[in-house]
Scaffold this active site. Structure first.
Site, short mmCIF file in Angstrom:
data_model
loop_
_atom_site.label_atom_id
_atom_site.label_comp_id
_atom_site.label_asym_id
_atom_site.label_seq_id
_atom_site.Cartn_x
_atom_site.Cartn_y
_atom_site.Cartn_z
N ASN A 106 0.86 -1.19 0.00
CA ASN A 106 0.00 0.00 0.00
C ASN A 106 0.89 1.23 0.00
O ASN A 106 1.95 1.23 0.60
CB ASN A 106 -0.87 0.00 1.27
N HIS B 26 0.87 5.10 1.30
CA HIS B 26 0.15 5.91 2.29
C HIS B 26 0.83 7.28 2.42
O HIS B 26 2.05 7.35 2.53
CB HIS B 26 0.15 5.19 3.64
N SER C 58 4.84 6.68 2.50
CA SER C 58 5.41 5.38 2.82
C SER C 58 4.79 4.32 1.93
O SER C 58 3.60 4.38 1.62
CB SER C 58 5.09 5.00 4.27
N ASP D 232 -2.77 0.36 8.05
CA ASP D 232 -1.57 1.16 7.79
C ASP D 232 -0.45 0.81 8.77
O ASP D 232 0.42 1.64 9.06
CB ASP D 232 -1.88 2.67 7.85
C1 GAR Z 1 -2.54 9.03 -2.68
O1 GAR Z 1 -2.09 10.23 -2.11
C2 GAR Z 1 -2.33 7.87 -1.74
O2 GAR Z 1 -1.15 7.97 -0.98
C3 GAR Z 1 -3.55 7.99 -0.86
O3 GAR Z 1 -4.59 8.34 -1.74
C4 GAR Z 1 -4.06 9.06 -2.85
C5 GAR Z 1 -4.50 8.36 -4.11
O4 GAR Z 1 -4.20 9.15 -5.22
N1 GAR Z 1 -3.83 6.77 -0.19
C6 GAR Z 1 -4.40 6.71 1.01
O5 GAR Z 1 -4.74 7.69 1.63
C7 GAR Z 1 -4.61 5.31 1.53
N2 GAR Z 1 -5.23 5.33 2.82
P1 GAR Z 1 -4.32 8.52 -6.68
O6 GAR Z 1 -5.69 7.91 -6.81
O7 GAR Z 1 -4.15 9.70 -7.60
O8 GAR Z 1 -3.22 7.50 -6.84
#
Ligand code: GAR
Length: 210
Positions: free
Chosen positions: A107, A109, A136, A145
Site C-alpha cells: 500500500n 500511504h 510510505s 496502515d
Molecule cells: C494518494 O495520495 C495515496 O497515498 C492515498 O490516496 C491518494 C490516491 O491518489 N492513499 C491513502 O490515503 C490510503 N489510505 P491517486 O488515486 O491519484 O493515486
C-alpha cells in the site's frame, strides 16, 4: 513478468505512474486487473485506455464488510496476480481476507508511518508542527496502515504550507516511490519473512529512503 492487480478508489495517479514506468521499460510487469469499489472512479477509465481489465464491486451490494472482501478477493484471485498494489484504495480490508496475500500486498500511504495512519495525514502533520512530511510504501497486514514499511520519501514542511500545498508536493514524490518499490519486487529483491523485510536477502533495519 510479475503479474500485478491494482486496487484503487479514485483518481489513479499512482497507477498512472506505474503505467508510465512500464511504458519507459523500467517495470517488467503485467497489469492483470484494476479493481475498484467505486463505479465512477477515474482510475477505471485510465485502465481501460491502457487495455487493462477492470472490475467494480459496490460495497452497498453486500450486507457486511467480510462478505464484500471475500467477493473482492475471489475476483482478484481469479486473475492470478503475484502482487496486489493498493493505490488509493480507501476502504479498510477485513483481516481474514488479507491473510492469503501476506507478503504479496503493498500500500502507498501519504504519511511517514508509523505517524498518521488513516485519513487526513497532511492536516495532522501540520497540526503536530512536524518539520517534515512524506509518503510510505508498506506491506499490508491486518493492522490498518500498520504493516512493515518498505520505503519512504520525505520533504521539509515550510512555514507557509497548508494541506493543499503539502498534498501537491507529496503526490509527484509518491509517483517516484511506488514504481521504485514495485521495481524491487519485480526484480525479486524484496520479500517479507518472519523476521521482517528482506532486501537482497538481508533484513531491512529501517525503511529505505528515496
Ligand atoms: C494518494 O495520495 C495515496 O497515498 C492515498 O490516496 C491518494 C490516491 O491518489 N492513499 C491513502 O490515503 C490510503 N489510505 P491517486 O488515486 O491519484 O493515486
Amino acid at each position: 513478468p510479475l503479474r500485478i492487480a491494482i486496487l484503487a478508489s479514485g483518481r489513479g495517479s499512482n497507477f498512472a505512474a506505474l503505467l508510465a514506468a512500464r511504458e519507459r521499460g523500467e517495470l517488467p510487469v503485467d497489469f492483470v486487473l484494476v479493481a475498484s469499489d467505486k463505479a465512477d472512479a477515474p482510475v477505471l477509465r485510465l485502465a481501460q485506455s491502457a487495455g487493462v481489465p477492470t472490475t467494480v464491486l459496490d460495497p452497498r451490494q453486500y450486507a457486511e464488510r467480510r462478505a464484500y472482501d471475500v467477493a473482492l478477493f475471489d475476483r482478484i484471485g481469479a486473475s492470478k496476480p503475484d502482487l496486489l498494489v493498493l493505490a488509493g484504495f480507501m476502504r479498510i480490508i477485513d483481516g481474514d481476507a488479507l491473510k492469503p496475500w501476506a507478503g504479496r500486498m503493498i500500500n502507498i500511504h501519504p504519511s511517514l508511518l508509523p505517524k498518521y495512519r488513516g485519513l487526513h495525514t497532511h492536516r495532522r502533520a501540520l497540526k503536530a508542527g512536524d518539520l517534515e512530511h512524506g509518503a510510505s510504501v508498506h506491506y499490508v497486514t491486518a493492522e490498518l496502515d500498520g504493516g512493515p514499511v518498505i520505503a519512504q520519501i520525505t520533504f521539509p514542511i515550510e512555514a507557509d504550507d497548508d494541506e493543499n500545498t503539502l498534498a501537491a508536493r507529496l503526490l509527484p514524490m509518491e509517483h517516484q516511490l511506488l514504481p521504485a518499490v514495485v521495481e524491487l519486487i519485480a526484480a525479486g529483491r524484496l520479500a517479507l519473512s518472519e523476521e521482517g523485510i528482506r532486501l537482497d536477502g538481508q533484513i531491512l533495519r529501517k525503511p529505505l529512503r528515496w
